[in-house]
Structures are given as structure tokens and as C-alpha cells.
Design an enzyme around this catalytic site. Sequence first.
Site, PDB file in Angstrom:
ATOM      1  N   GLY A 140       0.742  -1.334   0.007  1.00 41.69           N
ATOM      2  CA  GLY A 140      -0.091  -0.048   0.105  1.00 41.69           C
ATOM      3  C   GLY A 140       0.778   1.196   0.240  1.00 41.69           C
ATOM      4  O   GLY A 140       1.914   1.266  -0.532  1.00 41.69           O
ATOM      5  N   GLU A 199      -4.937  25.214  -1.637  1.00 44.27           N
ATOM      6  CA  GLU A 199      -4.638  24.312  -3.051  1.00 44.27           C
ATOM      7  C   GLU A 199      -3.602  25.129  -3.465  1.00 44.27           C
ATOM      8  O   GLU A 199      -3.776  25.920  -4.084  1.00 44.27           O
ATOM      9  CB  GLU A 199      -5.850  23.782  -3.763  1.00 44.27           C
ATOM     10  CG  GLU A 199      -5.735  23.251  -4.905  1.00 44.27           C
ATOM     11  CD  GLU A 199      -4.813  21.971  -4.836  1.00 44.27           C
ATOM     12  OE1 GLU A 199      -3.703  21.682  -5.651  1.00 44.27           O
ATOM     13  OE2 GLU A 199      -5.004  21.142  -3.818  1.00 44.27           O
ATOM     14  N   VAL A 233       1.671  26.469   0.237  1.00 41.61           N
ATOM     15  CA  VAL A 233       2.162  26.420   1.487  1.00 41.61           C
ATOM     16  C   VAL A 233       3.558  26.466   1.997  1.00 41.61           C
ATOM     17  O   VAL A 233       4.437  25.562   1.353  1.00 41.61           O
ATOM     18  CB  VAL A 233       1.609  25.246   2.381  1.00 41.61           C
ATOM     19  CG1 VAL A 233       1.813  25.055   3.971  1.00 41.61           C
ATOM     20  CG2 VAL A 233       0.178  25.311   2.348  1.00 41.61           C
ATOM     21  N   THR A 267      -1.971  16.240   1.035  1.00 40.49           N
ATOM     22  CA  THR A 267      -1.181  16.361  -0.226  1.00 40.49           C
ATOM     23  C   THR A 267      -0.970  14.914  -1.142  1.00 40.49           C
ATOM     24  O   THR A 267       0.188  15.199  -1.589  1.00 40.49           O
ATOM     25  CB  THR A 267      -0.038  17.202   0.340  1.00 40.49           C
ATOM     26  OG1 THR A 267       0.724  16.442   1.225  1.00 40.49           O
ATOM     27  CG2 THR A 267      -0.337  18.693   0.730  1.00 40.49           C
ATOM     28  N   ASP A 309      -1.130   0.459  -4.665  1.00 41.40           N
ATOM     29  CA  ASP A 309      -0.553   1.588  -4.204  1.00 41.40           C
ATOM     30  C   ASP A 309       0.892   1.549  -4.525  1.00 41.40           C
ATOM     31  O   ASP A 309       1.592   2.507  -4.656  1.00 41.40           O
ATOM     32  CB  ASP A 309      -0.969   2.208  -2.942  1.00 41.40           C
ATOM     33  CG  ASP A 309      -2.330   2.728  -2.846  1.00 41.40           C
ATOM     34  OD1 ASP A 309      -3.269   2.400  -3.800  1.00 41.40           O
ATOM     35  OD2 ASP A 309      -2.762   3.302  -1.906  1.00 41.40           O
ATOM     36  N   HIS A 441     -38.698   4.032 -13.191  1.00 38.62           N
ATOM     37  CA  HIS A 441     -39.039   5.274 -12.785  1.00 38.62           C
ATOM     38  C   HIS A 441     -39.961   5.343 -11.426  1.00 38.62           C
ATOM     39  O   HIS A 441     -40.836   4.175 -11.284  1.00 38.62           O
ATOM     40  CB  HIS A 441     -40.034   5.887 -13.796  1.00 38.62           C
ATOM     41  CG  HIS A 441     -40.609   7.010 -13.218  1.00 38.62           C
ATOM     42  ND1 HIS A 441     -39.822   8.343 -13.476  1.00 38.62           N
ATOM     43  CD2 HIS A 441     -41.902   7.511 -12.939  1.00 38.62           C
ATOM     44  CE1 HIS A 441     -40.657   9.406 -12.900  1.00 38.62           C
ATOM     45  NE2 HIS A 441     -41.856   8.981 -12.720  1.00 38.62           N
TER      46      HIS A 441
END
Length: 462
Positions: A140, A199, A233, A267, A309, A441
Site C-alpha cells: 500500500g 490548494e 504552503v 497532499t 498503491d 421510474h
Amino acid sequence: MASYDVIVIGSGPGGYVAAIRCAQLGLKTACVEGRETLGGTCLNVGCIPSKALLHATHMLHEAEHNFAAMGLKGKTPTVDWKQMLSYKDEVIGQNTKGIEFLFKKNKIDWLKGWGSIPEVGKVKVGDEIHDANNIIVATGSQSSSLPGVEIDEKVVVTSTGALELGKIPKKLVVIGAGVIGLELGSVYARLGAEVQVIEFLDTITPGMDAEVQKTFQKLLTKQGLKFTLGAAVQGVEASKTKATVTYKLRKDDSEHTVDADTVLVATGRKPYVDGLGLDALGIEMTERGQIKTDAHWQTNVKGIYAIGDAIVGPMLAHKAEDEGMATAEVIAGKAGHVNYGVIPGVIYTHPEVASVGKTEEELKKDGHAYKVGKFSFMGNGRAKANFAADGFVKIIADKATDRILGAHIIGPMAGDLIHEICVAMEFGAAAQDVALTCHAHPTYSEAVREAALACGDGAIHM
């Protein structure tokens, strides 16, 4: 020392799914996990707990703003923050115990501890070394920070700390207008916090459809979130109870400060591969610290695979799950496959935001001729009845063939509605195929059909 066909390192969505699929395919499988519970970041400190808080605070929003209009009169609920956190923890427990049950059901060994790969074909967990014909790295990612910003998970927090704050902050500054920042910013805004999002770029949710970005920011602003865009930042100074964020506006290089009770650093994330021993094995990495893999998720070292990841691609739990299943099938001698062109992305705010496939901006850049069908939820009877008529469905199709190239939804249940388009794209469907499919519907899904109709002769209810 035990011997396995496959050892999976990491029990997040990619890892536990890979382990289960390996076991289903008849492979003797173990999964390494150092946490006290299975499920990785997603189930413990990510997707699942954040959705619990989003749900709870959405119910609060409904009580405060819509109940009276529906004839539901009474005192507005007050927030018991400790009980809300307890509810969140209970949800985590139900899900992580569910994974433990699935491991037992599929006869998967849980090797408790942190894993490393001392050499090819071996996995070390604690003092024990286990043999494995194949190893899947599914470790990850972890939150990334900025220079000059020190995380303490008390005042300056990542998403992990934001899910267990001791109290609701009066002022929350969120650094980063991506998915995590906006979801958790929404949670605390509904709980009464003043939320300011800072941002670096000039738009929120980078890479998203531009029309959705504008509408989304407008709706979040209406809900009380404040945005400072185009701001870099410079640093965060924190005490035990407060923090000061310093940032520069890129347009004029002017410097500003803002005080907060809590600062959420959202971030982005980076692969978590520390301590695995990849360097010593000679495993190739990208410049961004991701593990390089081939088309079958194998590294340059035979028998060692990587997914989720830890490798290139969007950091999404469902992408990791697909890769986990596909890698298991490759190891078992089957044809594992992931269609990276049909991986949806969802933001679980209210309204939800969901997308799949190409954006208009990408198609323009590629010079690809396309057409757009769009339908507002203002024309959807169910949405109006449920005070959920903000937003729209947008379908993008090839101009010549009508084949669906992408879809972008902002509105009620967008995260569920997007999958109709995912299935359509998987089968190479045209917008007309969706338009000619009968939809019940009244449902939100009718807005998807209307957007498909708008790719042709036009929507009915607009």
C-alpha cells in the site's frame, strides 16, 4: 519454517483479495500483516472509517436542513462526538473481522508481523523465515507531507489523525483539495467547524472534468467550505493546541498566514515499501518510488509480484483489488486481466462525484472528435423529491461511432450510478445502447439514460 505457493505481504484491499483468490485457485497461501487487524489502511484508517463519518454527518445535515420541510418536526440532534467515533470504530471492527473470517474460510494463514524479503523465494516475519514459490508485495501507501510541515497526528494531522481527533475543531485548515481533503473537510464542516482549503493549483480535484470541478467547488462553497487556490504552503508552526499555516499566493507572491485548531495535510500519498529489502534484491523502482512491474504485475525479479498503491497507477482500493485477482490468476496459470481504461473514481461528499474514462480536456488534447450528452438532476423527479437535485450526468461519446468514451457525474448516488457506464464501456457499448435500455421510474438512474439520450436526438425531460 512453513512453505507456501504464495505469500502476500500486506492485507489491504489488494493483498487480502489476492490471498483469497489464490486460495480459491488451489494455491497454498499466507498473508503477512503487522497490524492487530486485517484490512490495511482502507479498512482501518481510510476508506471505511471516513465513509462512516461522512454518513453520520450527512444524516446530521439532513436533520438540520431538510427534515422540517418533510414534516419531521422536533429538536435538532446534538453531536456526541465520542459516540460518533465509537460508531466509526464499530464499523471498522465489523469489516476487519469479516476479512479474518474469510481467511479462515479459505484456509489462508495469517503471518502476524512485518514482512521482508531476505532473498528470492523467502519471506521473513519476525524471527521466522518462510519459503514461497511466489511473493506478492501489496504494502500500500502512506500519507506524504510537505517541506516545513511536521506531522504530530494531534494538531497537524494526516487522514489517520483526522479520523480520531479528541474534539471537533473550531477552525480546520486543509492543505490539498483532492479527494481526502474534501471528504474530511466536508465531515468537519457539517459538524460546525470553519473549514479553509488551501490548494497549490488553481482548481480543486486535479485531473477531473473541468465542468465538474467548477460545479463541485460552487456546491462545497455553498456548504461552508472556503477555498484558497493557487497558494503554496511555506510551512506550519504548531503548539500543543494551535497551528499557524503560512502560504504564498502564486499570482503575486504575497505571503499570508492563517491560524487553526487543526491542520489536515492531504497532499497525496506515496508507496510504502520501507523495510522490505527491495534494494538488496535489485528490484527496479520508478523515480516516484513505485515498484516497476511488467504487464503481468511481475517485477524484474522472477517470482516477485507487486500490486496496488505500491506500483504505478491511481491509488484506489478497487484498482488494487482487480490487480490482486489478476495476479493470482497469472500465478495459477490463467489469463489475469485489468482494464485500466474502465476504473471509476468516486468522491463521497454530498453530492457525490464520480467519473470513468476520458475527460473532455483529454480528448481535446488528443484531437479526438467527440460529442457530449448532459442531463441535470433538476429534471429528475426522484432527486427533486429527495432534496438532491444539485448536479448533472455527463456522457462523452465518440462523434462518429457513438461509443462511450467516459462519463462524469456529480449528484445523488453518483458512486453507484457510474457503474452502469462502467459496464457499458466494458462491453464497448454506444450511448444509444444505454438510451434504449428501460430504466425504472422514479430512480436517479433515469438521469444516466437522459444523458445518453442527449448524445442523440435529445433528453426527454430537459
